[in-house]
Motif scaffolding. Structure first.
Motif, PDB file in Angstrom:
ATOM      1  N   LEU A  18     125.245  63.462  95.157  1.00 39.11           N
ATOM      2  CA  LEU A  18     126.333  62.849  94.403  1.00 39.11           C
ATOM      3  C   LEU A  18     126.352  61.380  94.785  1.00 39.11           C
ATOM      4  CD1 LEU A  18     128.532  63.764  92.404  1.00 39.11           C
ATOM      5  CD2 LEU A  18     130.081  64.014  94.345  1.00 39.11           C
ATOM      6  N   LEU A  19     126.268  60.502  93.803  1.00 41.27           N
ATOM      7  CA  LEU A  19     126.056  59.083  94.065  1.00 41.27           C
ATOM      8  C   LEU A  19     127.346  58.282  94.019  1.00 41.27           C
ATOM      9  CD1 LEU A  19     122.791  58.602  91.965  1.00 41.27           C
ATOM     10  CD2 LEU A  19     123.046  59.339  94.340  1.00 41.27           C
ATOM     11  N   VAL A  20     128.464  58.919  94.328  1.00 39.61           N
ATOM     12  CA  VAL A  20     129.768  58.256  94.289  1.00 39.61           C
ATOM     13  C   VAL A  20     130.646  58.862  95.375  1.00 39.61           C
ATOM     14  CG1 VAL A  20     130.716  59.887  92.598  1.00 39.61           C
ATOM     15  CG2 VAL A  20     131.667  57.576  92.739  1.00 39.61           C
ATOM     16  N   ASP A  21     131.576  58.060  95.862  1.00 34.81           N
ATOM     17  CA  ASP A  21     132.525  58.539  96.875  1.00 34.81           C
ATOM     18  C   ASP A  21     133.804  57.724  96.741  1.00 34.81           C
ATOM     19  OD1 ASP A  21     133.550  60.032  98.933  1.00 34.81           O
ATOM     20  OD2 ASP A  21     132.176  59.290 100.468  1.00 34.81           O
ATOM     21  N   ALA A  22     134.898  58.278  97.230  1.00 35.88           N
ATOM     22  CA  ALA A  22     136.185  57.581  97.212  1.00 35.88           C
ATOM     23  C   ALA A  22     137.024  58.099  98.362  1.00 35.88           C
ATOM     24  CB  ALA A  22     136.909  57.804  95.877  1.00 35.88           C
ATOM     25  N   CYS A  23     137.759  57.222  98.991  1.00 36.07           N
ATOM     26  CA  CYS A  23     138.610  57.632 100.113  1.00 36.07           C
ATOM     27  C   CYS A  23     139.646  56.551 100.374  1.00 36.07           C
ATOM     28  CB  CYS A  23     137.771  57.882 101.372  1.00 36.07           C
ATOM     29  SG  CYS A  23     136.991  56.384 102.021  1.00 36.07           S
ATOM     30  N   ALA A  24     140.631  56.883 101.193  1.00 33.97           N
ATOM     31  CA  ALA A  24     141.589  55.895 101.670  1.00 33.97           C
ATOM     32  C   ALA A  24     141.021  55.253 102.933  1.00 33.97           C
ATOM     33  CB  ALA A  24     142.929  56.552 101.979  1.00 33.97           C
ATOM     34  N   ILE A  25     141.317  53.980 103.129  1.00 35.98           N
ATOM     35  CA  ILE A  25     140.872  53.316 104.356  1.00 35.98           C
ATOM     36  C   ILE A  25     141.385  54.077 105.572  1.00 35.98           C
ATOM     37  CG2 ILE A  25     141.186  51.220 105.738  1.00 35.98           C
ATOM     38  CD1 ILE A  25     141.033  49.619 103.126  1.00 35.98           C
ATOM     39  N   GLY A  26     142.609  54.598 105.481  1.00 31.04           N
ATOM     40  CA  GLY A  26     143.177  55.352 106.584  1.00 31.04           C
ATOM     41  C   GLY A  26     142.441  56.644 106.895  1.00 31.04           C
ATOM     42  N   PHE A 106     122.211  57.713  84.074  1.00 35.56           N
ATOM     43  CA  PHE A 106     122.944  58.431  83.028  1.00 35.56           C
ATOM     44  C   PHE A 106     122.810  57.730  81.679  1.00 35.56           C
ATOM     45  CE2 PHE A 106     126.812  59.238  80.545  1.00 35.56           C
ATOM     46  CZ  PHE A 106     126.790  60.622  80.479  1.00 35.56           C
ATOM     47  N   PHE A 107     122.910  56.395  81.683  1.00 39.19           N
ATOM     48  CA  PHE A 107     122.853  55.637  80.427  1.00 39.19           C
ATOM     49  C   PHE A 107     121.422  55.283  80.020  1.00 39.19           C
ATOM     50  CE2 PHE A 107     127.300  54.762  81.661  1.00 39.19           C
ATOM     51  CZ  PHE A 107     127.926  55.132  80.490  1.00 39.19           C
ATOM     52  N   ARG A 111     119.352  48.562  84.262  1.00 41.02           N
ATOM     53  CA  ARG A 111     120.262  47.516  84.743  1.00 41.02           C
ATOM     54  C   ARG A 111     121.618  47.598  84.048  1.00 41.02           C
ATOM     55  NH1 ARG A 111     118.502  43.764  88.042  1.00 41.02           N
ATOM     56  NH2 ARG A 111     120.130  42.322  87.421  1.00 41.02           N
ATOM     57  N   PHE A 112     122.038  48.801  83.679  1.00 46.67           N
ATOM     58  CA  PHE A 112     123.315  48.945  82.978  1.00 46.67           C
ATOM     59  C   PHE A 112     124.461  48.373  83.799  1.00 46.67           C
ATOM     60  CE2 PHE A 112     127.292  51.166  82.187  1.00 46.67           C
ATOM     61  CZ  PHE A 112     127.429  51.020  80.818  1.00 46.67           C
ATOM     62  N   VAL A 113     124.612  48.830  85.037  1.00 47.74           N
ATOM     63  CA  VAL A 113     125.768  48.392  85.819  1.00 47.74           C
ATOM     64  C   VAL A 113     125.611  46.943  86.266  1.00 47.74           C
ATOM     65  CG1 VAL A 113     124.951  49.169  88.110  1.00 47.74           C
ATOM     66  CG2 VAL A 113     127.394  49.113  87.609  1.00 47.74           C
ATOM     67  N   CYS A 151     137.434  68.776  95.909  1.00 51.31           N
ATOM     68  CA  CYS A 151     137.010  70.093  95.420  1.00 51.31           C
ATOM     69  C   CYS A 151     135.964  69.866  94.332  1.00 51.31           C
ATOM     70  CB  CYS A 151     138.208  70.886  94.900  1.00 51.31           C
ATOM     71  SG  CYS A 151     137.793  72.569  94.391  1.00 51.31           S
ATOM     72  N   VAL A 152     134.733  69.577  94.752  1.00 51.59           N
ATOM     73  CA  VAL A 152     133.671  69.219  93.817  1.00 51.59           C
ATOM     74  C   VAL A 152     133.267  70.432  92.991  1.00 51.59           C
ATOM     75  CG1 VAL A 152     131.299  68.385  93.621  1.00 51.59           C
ATOM     76  CG2 VAL A 152     132.838  67.377  95.311  1.00 51.59           C
ATOM     77  N   ARG A 153     133.165  70.209  91.664  1.00 45.68           N
ATOM     78  CA  ARG A 153     132.761  71.261  90.734  1.00 45.68           C
ATOM     79  C   ARG A 153     131.495  70.847  89.988  1.00 45.68           C
ATOM     80  NH1 ARG A 153     138.817  71.623  88.409  1.00 45.68           N
ATOM     81  NH2 ARG A 153     138.722  69.469  89.169  1.00 45.68           N
ATOM     82  N   GLY A 154     130.980  71.734  89.189  1.00 48.61           N
ATOM     83  CA  GLY A 154     129.731  71.478  88.493  1.00 48.61           C
ATOM     84  C   GLY A 154     129.774  70.265  87.586  1.00 48.61           C
ATOM     85  N   ASP A 155     130.949  69.974  87.023  1.00 50.07           N
ATOM     86  CA  ASP A 155     131.064  68.832  86.107  1.00 50.07           C
ATOM     87  C   ASP A 155     131.747  67.626  86.754  1.00 50.07           C
ATOM     88  OD1 ASP A 155     133.587  69.883  86.335  1.00 50.07           O
ATOM     89  OD2 ASP A 155     133.943  70.104  84.173  1.00 50.07           O
ATOM     90  N   SER A 156     131.876  67.651  88.085  1.00 49.97           N
ATOM     91  CA  SER A 156     132.585  66.560  88.758  1.00 49.97           C
ATOM     92  C   SER A 156     131.895  65.218  88.573  1.00 49.97           C
ATOM     93  CB  SER A 156     132.723  66.860  90.254  1.00 49.97           C
ATOM     94  OG  SER A 156     133.704  67.842  90.496  1.00 49.97           O
ATOM     95  N   SER A 157     130.558  65.207  88.522  1.00 47.55           N
ATOM     96  CA  SER A 157     129.863  63.922  88.381  1.00 47.55           C
ATOM     97  C   SER A 157     130.261  63.236  87.078  1.00 47.55           C
ATOM     98  CB  SER A 157     128.345  64.114  88.446  1.00 47.55           C
ATOM     99  OG  SER A 157     127.894  64.907  87.367  1.00 47.55           O
TER     100      SER A 157
END
Length: 291
Positions: A18-26, A106-107, A111-113, A151-157
């Motif tokens: 999975l090429l993405v992540d997110a969290c709180a600094i804390g 995906f696209f 150099r999309f991003v 709670c990662v699921r099959g379509d989470s990406s």
């Protein structure tokens, strides 16, 4: 001079790649409680500051931050966080990380991003102040991504990609100059141009040389680049050369003359004059200030 450490993305933190992540600094114990060492990331980072203040140095460019500030950093930039000692509040906020491949594969565009106006912008334009309601919406988006990752699921990406893209576009709209969308043909040519600049910036070629390689006139190339990136083609080339100059000054022992020679400025005096016009100080003054 010790090389800056490089931090790589953990692609299998959640099991499957999975090429993405997110969290709180804390959520990250000991994350930036004082001045950090210069370091680099191999991935993009969005930081939404909800408390605390200080500055983030990106390749020698100082970006002040405080509550309500959204910052985007790109892979390969040498970064250093400095917390204001008198800020009072503990540094906190939300972080979103992703690799370029998360969007580009995906696209079907290598150099999309990289060619999104916000991502292609110079460092100061990637530090954005948001009105309270707009900032709360950004925080909510990042929070939704963090919840999805619990709670990662099959379509989470797919859900995370949509949320991350909306986050980027919402940040981009905070700067009206970045939010203007050029025609597809102009944007496509600007993408090809910036990719070519990344390959050839050290050769000190003129806009006409790039135009010839892209099979367009210099005037048309400049119009398209300015529409897509908000800067002239020559400004894009110079900015990339000066970015490399700042990196070499800060993180290598090379002398001013050697750096000017590596970037094809002809001689040291011309490099010094060009750098001073661009940065407002001489290369040696910049090196001393960043030490």
């Amino acid at each position: 001079m010790t090389p800056s450490p490089t931090i790589r993305f953990d692609r299998r933190k959640y099991g499957d790649e999975l090429l993405v992540d997110a969290c709180a600094i804390g959520d990250i114990p000991g994350f930036i409680t004082g001045p950090t060492r210069p370091h680099r990331l191999t991935f993009y980072e969005i930081a939404l500051v909800t408390s605390g203040a200080g500055r983030l140095d990106l390749d020698g460019v100082a970006l002040p931050f405080a509550r309500g500030r959204a910052l985007l950093t790109t892979p390969g930039e040498t970064r250093r966080w400095h917390l204001a000692p008198d800020a009072g509040d503990r540094f906190d906020g939300l972080l979103v990380f992703f690799e370029a491949e998360f969007f580009n594969a995906f696209f079907g565009d290598t150099r999309f991003v990289e060619n999104l106006p916000l991502v292609a912008a110079a460092a100061p334009r990637r530090s954005l102040a948001a009105a309270p309601q707009a900032f709360d919406e950004l925080v909510a988006l990042a929070g939704d991504m963090r919840d999805e990752l619990r709670c990662v699921r099959g379509d989470s990406s797919h859900a995370l990609r949509a949320q991350a893209y909306r986050l980027l576009v919402s940040m981009q709209r905070l700067d009206r100059g970045l939010a203007a969308s050029p025609a597809d043909a102009s944007r496509a040519l600007a993408r090809r141009f910036t990719a070519l600049v990344e390959e050839r910036f050290a050769l000190a070629e003129a806009v006409g040389d790039y135009a010839g390689r892209l099979h367009v006139t210099p005037r048309y190339l400049n119009q398209c680049v300015q529409a897509a990136l908000g800067r002239t083609a020559s400004e894009v080339i110079l900015a990339r050369r000066m970015l490399e100059a700042r990196r070499l000054l800060l993180y290598t022992p090379l002398g001013v003359g050697a750096i000017g020679e590596r970037l094809n400025f002809g001689d040291a005096s011309y490099f010094v004059r060009a750098f001073k016009r661009h940065a407002g100080e001489t290369p040696l003054a910049f090196r001393r200030r960043g030490a």
